[in-house]
Structure formats: structure tokens, C-alpha cells
Design a protein around this motif. Sequence first.
Motif, PDB file in Angstrom:
ATOM      1  N   PRO A  59       0.790  -1.242   0.000  1.00  0.00           N
ATOM      2  CA  PRO A  59       0.000   0.000   0.000  1.00  0.00           C
ATOM      3  C   PRO A  59       0.817   1.285   0.000  1.00  0.00           C
ATOM      4  O   PRO A  59       0.598   2.169  -0.845  1.00  0.00           O
ATOM      5  CB  PRO A  59      -0.845  -0.136   1.271  1.00  0.00           C
ATOM      6  N   LYS A  60       1.758   1.427   0.925  1.00  0.00           N
ATOM      7  CA  LYS A  60       2.480   2.693   1.059  1.00  0.00           C
ATOM      8  C   LYS A  60       3.419   2.943  -0.119  1.00  0.00           C
ATOM      9  O   LYS A  60       3.708   4.095  -0.454  1.00  0.00           O
ATOM     10  CB  LYS A  60       3.253   2.723   2.377  1.00  0.00           C
ATOM     11  N   ASP A  61       3.898   1.878  -0.750  1.00  0.00           N
ATOM     12  CA  ASP A  61       4.804   2.023  -1.885  1.00  0.00           C
ATOM     13  C   ASP A  61       4.055   2.269  -3.187  1.00  0.00           C
ATOM     14  O   ASP A  61       4.471   3.104  -4.002  1.00  0.00           O
ATOM     15  CB  ASP A  61       5.665   0.763  -2.048  1.00  0.00           C
ATOM     16  N   ASP A  62       2.965   1.527  -3.395  1.00  0.00           N
ATOM     17  CA  ASP A  62       2.361   1.462  -4.719  1.00  0.00           C
ATOM     18  C   ASP A  62       1.129   2.327  -4.915  1.00  0.00           C
ATOM     19  O   ASP A  62       0.854   2.764  -6.040  1.00  0.00           O
ATOM     20  CB  ASP A  62       2.012   0.009  -5.048  1.00  0.00           C
ATOM     21  N   ILE A  63       0.359   2.603  -3.861  1.00  0.00           N
ATOM     22  CA  ILE A  63      -0.828   3.439  -4.043  1.00  0.00           C
ATOM     23  C   ILE A  63      -0.456   4.852  -4.505  1.00  0.00           C
ATOM     24  O   ILE A  63      -1.115   5.399  -5.405  1.00  0.00           O
ATOM     25  CB  ILE A  63      -1.686   3.461  -2.763  1.00  0.00           C
ATOM     26  N   PRO A  64       0.606   5.486  -3.966  1.00  0.00           N
ATOM     27  CA  PRO A  64       0.989   6.789  -4.521  1.00  0.00           C
ATOM     28  C   PRO A  64       1.368   6.726  -6.001  1.00  0.00           C
ATOM     29  O   PRO A  64       1.112   7.679  -6.753  1.00  0.00           O
ATOM     30  CB  PRO A  64       2.195   7.196  -3.655  1.00  0.00           C
ATOM     31  N   VAL A  65       1.945   5.608  -6.446  1.00  0.00           N
ATOM     32  CA  VAL A  65       2.275   5.441  -7.872  1.00  0.00           C
ATOM     33  C   VAL A  65       0.992   5.415  -8.697  1.00  0.00           C
ATOM     34  O   VAL A  65       0.892   6.078  -9.740  1.00  0.00           O
ATOM     35  CB  VAL A  65       3.085   4.148  -8.090  1.00  0.00           C
ATOM     36  N   LEU A  66      -0.007   4.662  -8.225  1.00  0.00           N
ATOM     37  CA  LEU A  66      -1.274   4.594  -8.941  1.00  0.00           C
ATOM     38  C   LEU A  66      -1.997   5.940  -8.911  1.00  0.00           C
ATOM     39  O   LEU A  66      -2.647   6.329  -9.888  1.00  0.00           O
ATOM     40  CB  LEU A  66      -2.152   3.500  -8.341  1.00  0.00           C
ATOM     41  N   ALA A  67      -1.911   6.649  -7.802  1.00  0.00           N
ATOM     42  CA  ALA A  67      -2.524   7.983  -7.728  1.00  0.00           C
ATOM     43  C   ALA A  67      -1.913   8.908  -8.779  1.00  0.00           C
ATOM     44  O   ALA A  67      -2.618   9.698  -9.430  1.00  0.00           O
ATOM     45  CB  ALA A  67      -2.341   8.570  -6.334  1.00  0.00           C
ATOM     46  N   ASN A  68      -0.603   8.817  -8.962  1.00  0.00           N
ATOM     47  CA  ASN A  68       0.072   9.635  -9.966  1.00  0.00           C
ATOM     48  C   ASN A  68      -0.384   9.256 -11.366  1.00  0.00           C
ATOM     49  O   ASN A  68      -0.558  10.121 -12.236  1.00  0.00           O
ATOM     50  CB  ASN A  68       1.587   9.474  -9.837  1.00  0.00           C
ATOM     51  N   LYS A  69      -0.592   7.965 -11.614  1.00  0.00           N
ATOM     52  CA  LYS A  69      -1.087   7.527 -12.916  1.00  0.00           C
ATOM     53  C   LYS A  69      -2.498   8.059 -13.169  1.00  0.00           C
ATOM     54  O   LYS A  69      -2.855   8.397 -14.304  1.00  0.00           O
ATOM     55  CB  LYS A  69      -1.063   6.004 -13.010  1.00  0.00           C
ATOM     56  N   CYS A  70      -3.293   8.145 -12.103  1.00  0.00           N
ATOM     57  CA  CYS A  70      -4.631   8.726 -12.247  1.00  0.00           C
ATOM     58  C   CYS A  70      -4.551  10.198 -12.626  1.00  0.00           C
ATOM     59  O   CYS A  70      -5.290  10.685 -13.490  1.00  0.00           O
ATOM     60  CB  CYS A  70      -5.416   8.565 -10.949  1.00  0.00           C
ATOM     61  N   LEU A  71      -3.656  10.916 -11.970  1.00  0.00           N
ATOM     62  CA  LEU A  71      -3.499  12.344 -12.266  1.00  0.00           C
ATOM     63  C   LEU A  71      -3.088  12.576 -13.712  1.00  0.00           C
ATOM     64  O   LEU A  71      -3.490  13.572 -14.333  1.00  0.00           O
ATOM     65  CB  LEU A  71      -2.456  12.955 -11.320  1.00  0.00           C
ATOM     66  N   HIS A  72      -2.288  11.669 -14.257  1.00  0.00           N
ATOM     67  CA  HIS A  72      -1.804  11.815 -15.626  1.00  0.00           C
ATOM     68  C   HIS A  72      -2.649  11.040 -16.628  1.00  0.00           C
ATOM     69  O   HIS A  72      -2.213  10.801 -17.765  1.00  0.00           O
ATOM     70  CB  HIS A  72      -0.334  11.391 -15.701  1.00  0.00           C
ATOM     71  N   LYS A  73      -3.848  10.623 -16.196  1.00  0.00           N
ATOM     72  CA  LYS A  73      -4.831   9.971 -17.064  1.00  0.00           C
ATOM     73  C   LYS A  73      -4.335   8.653 -17.638  1.00  0.00           C
ATOM     74  O   LYS A  73      -4.861   8.176 -18.658  1.00  0.00           O
ATOM     75  CB  LYS A  73      -5.250  10.919 -18.211  1.00  0.00           C
ATOM     76  N   GLU A  74      -3.336   8.050 -17.018  1.00  0.00           N
ATOM     77  CA  GLU A  74      -2.895   6.720 -17.436  1.00  0.00           C
ATOM     78  C   GLU A  74      -3.799   5.651 -16.852  1.00  0.00           C
ATOM     79  O   GLU A  74      -3.831   4.517 -17.342  1.00  0.00           O
ATOM     80  CB  GLU A  74      -1.451   6.478 -16.990  1.00  0.00           C
ATOM     81  N   LEU A  75      -4.508   5.989 -15.796  1.00  0.00           N
ATOM     82  CA  LEU A  75      -5.427   5.074 -15.136  1.00  0.00           C
ATOM     83  C   LEU A  75      -6.749   5.800 -14.959  1.00  0.00           C
ATOM     84  O   LEU A  75      -6.805   6.851 -14.327  1.00  0.00           O
ATOM     85  CB  LEU A  75      -4.859   4.635 -13.781  1.00  0.00           C
ATOM     86  N   GLU A  76      -7.811   5.237 -15.531  1.00  0.00           N
ATOM     87  CA  GLU A  76      -9.116   5.879 -15.522  1.00  0.00           C
ATOM     88  C   GLU A  76      -9.976   5.317 -14.391  1.00  0.00           C
ATOM     89  O   GLU A  76     -10.141   4.107 -14.263  1.00  0.00           O
ATOM     90  CB  GLU A  76      -9.813   5.647 -16.865  1.00  0.00           C
ATOM     91  N   LEU A  77     -10.506   6.209 -13.558  1.00  0.00           N
ATOM     92  CA  LEU A  77     -11.356   5.785 -12.456  1.00  0.00           C
ATOM     93  C   LEU A  77     -12.808   6.222 -12.615  1.00  0.00           C
ATOM     94  O   LEU A  77     -13.709   5.585 -12.085  1.00  0.00           O
ATOM     95  CB  LEU A  77     -10.813   6.328 -11.131  1.00  0.00           C
ATOM     96  N   ASP A  78     -13.032   7.304 -13.345  1.00  0.00           N
ATOM     97  CA  ASP A  78     -14.382   7.860 -13.419  1.00  0.00           C
ATOM     98  C   ASP A  78     -15.396   6.877 -13.993  1.00  0.00           C
ATOM     99  O   ASP A  78     -16.574   6.896 -13.609  1.00  0.00           O
ATOM    100  CB  ASP A  78     -14.381   9.135 -14.266  1.00  0.00           C
ATOM    101  N   GLU A  79     -14.951   5.990 -14.911  1.00  0.00           N
ATOM    102  CA  GLU A  79     -15.877   5.039 -15.518  1.00  0.00           C
ATOM    103  C   GLU A  79     -16.451   4.059 -14.499  1.00  0.00           C
ATOM    104  O   GLU A  79     -17.501   3.461 -14.730  1.00  0.00           O
ATOM    105  CB  GLU A  79     -15.156   4.256 -16.626  1.00  0.00           C
ATOM    106  N   PHE A  80     -15.775   3.898 -13.377  1.00  0.00           N
ATOM    107  CA  PHE A  80     -16.235   2.948 -12.368  1.00  0.00           C
ATOM    108  C   PHE A  80     -17.240   3.565 -11.404  1.00  0.00           C
ATOM    109  O   PHE A  80     -17.891   2.845 -10.649  1.00  0.00           O
ATOM    110  CB  PHE A  80     -15.037   2.401 -11.584  1.00  0.00           C
ATOM    111  N   ILE A  81     -17.346   4.874 -11.412  1.00  0.00           N
ATOM    112  CA  ILE A  81     -18.260   5.557 -10.485  1.00  0.00           C
ATOM    113  C   ILE A  81     -19.603   5.719 -11.183  1.00  0.00           C
ATOM    114  O   ILE A  81     -19.764   6.568 -12.065  1.00  0.00           O
ATOM    115  CB  ILE A  81     -17.692   6.919 -10.049  1.00  0.00           C
ATOM    116  N   THR A  82     -20.563   4.907 -10.802  1.00  0.00           N
ATOM    117  CA  THR A  82     -21.865   4.937 -11.463  1.00  0.00           C
ATOM    118  C   THR A  82     -22.930   5.654 -10.635  1.00  0.00           C
ATOM    119  O   THR A  82     -23.965   6.034 -11.173  1.00  0.00           O
ATOM    120  CB  THR A  82     -22.348   3.507 -11.768  1.00  0.00           C
ATOM    121  N   HIS A  83     -22.695   5.813  -9.325  1.00  0.00           N
ATOM    122  CA  HIS A  83     -23.671   6.465  -8.463  1.00  0.00           C
ATOM    123  C   HIS A  83     -22.959   7.291  -7.401  1.00  0.00           C
ATOM    124  O   HIS A  83     -21.842   6.963  -6.993  1.00  0.00           O
ATOM    125  CB  HIS A  83     -24.583   5.440  -7.766  1.00  0.00           C
ATOM    126  N   ARG A  84     -23.616   8.351  -6.961  1.00  0.00           N
ATOM    127  CA  ARG A  84     -23.128   9.205  -5.884  1.00  0.00           C
ATOM    128  C   ARG A  84     -24.315   9.566  -4.996  1.00  0.00           C
ATOM    129  O   ARG A  84     -25.406   9.828  -5.504  1.00  0.00           O
ATOM    130  CB  ARG A  84     -22.490  10.485  -6.423  1.00  0.00           C
TER     131      ARG A  84
END
Length: 390
Positions: free
Chosen positions: A331-356
Amino acid sequence: MEHNSIARPIRCKAAVCKAAGEPLEMEEVEVAPPRAHEVRVKIVCTSLCHTDITFWRMKDGPSMFPCILGHEAVGVVESVGEQVQEVAVGDTVVPVFLAQCGECADCLSPRSNLCSALPYRPGMPRDGTTRFSLAASGEPVHNFLSVSSFAEYTVVDVAHVVRLGGDALPPEQACLLGCGRVHWVGAAWKVAAVEPDSTVAVFGLGAVGLAVAQGSKMRGATRIIGVDVNPDKFEIGKKLGVTEFVNPNDIGEQTVSEVIKEMTGGAGADYCFECIGSVSVMAEAFKSSRIGWGKTVVLGVDGSAAPISIPSFDIMRGRSVVGSYFGGIKPKDDIPVLANKCLHKELELDEFITHRMGFDDINRAFDLLAQVQCLRCIIWMDGAEQKAGA
């Protein structure tokens, strides 16, 4: 930095689970100050995961009720206990159910992400107690997976907290890094180590399979075959990297493995991911893998704990089967890496959010997920951040 010597108990609202399968009840709870190695977090938003549904339905969970469920969230540090140095008051953090102490043999090894110093146990990781109680009666309320995010405030061990620094990731995206999205993307990234130009078969295109497809695309797979009986899954699958589809209901007398081998010139897929939790599908995924180096990654959990039937001769010829726990992610090593990929649009999260929705509507979120009507529902604690189209 506010240590527990001056922090005081906080009374706040929590969605308390009092009986298996029953609607959660909004209660005022008292949240104790953090003890040594602990952090008290003000939850900004949380998400509902299928694991929450599973435990919510569990009638014989040990020391389970009453409890506060929830383990995908993002929040802000409100106070810290003694010996906490890596986060400070005001930091944005993602609490995670998997510990990373950073000192045990497993945390120091690249071969494991299962912290051996703080293995899972009911209650807080270091003493097994809880920091929650009902404000009206003082009755203890159990925590859940070391997180308990269905409360306005929670207390988490620092080994279960990941600090998000640098550029701000939107809270509803950061929330999804706490469990499922990390696990499933990590299965392609860390566990399978999908290679560029490879062929991947994903069995089950729910939130798990779609994230695996996205992780495989991120790793450079050129063919990603999605297998699902629901044709509605195909369109969103295309957006997340799936290139071809197989509907088991549309292939007549053939098996899925036969179809996949035909699609791959008789070879089979380089990587197969079972994302359903069916031992028969696990076996079929294995049959769909390539002789010589095919790797099958099992992400689904079969509730009956039934064995997988795999011919030993096929194992001898180079195929392999591996499990995936939290996607091999530290978690502490890899989640910040994935967060950075999200910021740079390499990893898309919005498609998974269907309800709020707001916190008071949390039972509606349970209904939607239990009826398979959503992928992820973001629950805003103050209710003020709901977006149009929720």
C-alpha cells in the motif's frame, strides 16, 4: 501535531450494522482518541465494496455485531497518537485494510505484500480492541477490516494509512484506491506482470474484471478478451481496454476455452484472470491459457472453498495458477504510484463511479450494489458533494 494527550473523544454520526442483512442504522457514536501508532481520520467520502456486502450478510461472523463497515475511503488526519511520524494533522490519507509496517520480513521483501508483523485480526491491529462505542449506552461497536469508514470519524493504525502528497487527486477517485481498484489493477501489474503485446482473457466483466482489463491495457496487452453473459458489459469494456468479447450463452456446444483457443490460433491466452469466484470458471480459465507459459490468476473467491480441478499433466507443461491478494500491492509504496497515474490519465477511475449519494442514503447504496445495479457508489459524508446524475 496533535497527539492523543490533548485529543478528546469525538461524537459523530455512523451507519451501524446491528444484524446480518438488516439495514444499517444511523447512530451517534463516540470515537476515542488515537492511541500509540494510531491516527484519527475525518472521512471525506467512502465507497461501498462487495466485501462490505459479504460481511453484512454474514450471520456467524466472530464478534461481528454491532459493527461499522466500510473500507474504501479517503479522509483528512484529525489527530495522531504517540510514535506517529509519517503523517500529520491535515494530511490527506487513504486508509487500507492491508498493513505495511515497513520492518517485517514480508514488508522488506519484493515477493510478498502480506505484513507478518500485523496480520489481520478483529479489532485494532495491535491490541484487538475497538475505538467506537454507542454514545447513548456506551456499548462497544466493533470495527471492520482495520478501517470502518462508514462513520464521520474513524481511528486507523498508521500501518494501514497511505498519505497522498503532491497534486490533489479528486476525493472520489482517491477513495477507490483504498481497495478494489488497487487490487484488480495490481493483479495485472504486480501479480501477472502482463507483458507488452500479449493476449489476455478476463472471465467476468464486473468491477473486478473491468479493472483487470484496464490494468492489462496499462501494461501493454494488445488483445484483451472479455468473457461475460451480460452483453451490457461489452460497451463499458471497450472504454477500458477490452478488444474482443465472448458470451458463453452465444457459443452453442463449444466451451469458452475452445472458443478462446480458436481466437488465438490454437495457442490460448498468455494470461487468464478469473474474476467471478466460481471453481468451474477457474478451471475453464486455466484451460484457456497457453501451453508453455500461460498464467491464470484467481481473483474471485468461492464461498464453499471447493477445490479447483486441474490436470497435473497440464501443470507439467508450463501452465501455472496463482492467487492475488490485494493485487500484490504494497500500500504505502504502490498506491501513490497509482494515484500519480490517475493524475496523468494513465489510469481511468471515473468510468467505475456509477452512483453518488449522501451519507444518509447509504442503505440505498447497499440495495444498488446487492442488485448488481452499480459498479461503485461514492458516499459523501456531508451530503453536499452529490453530483448530477447520482
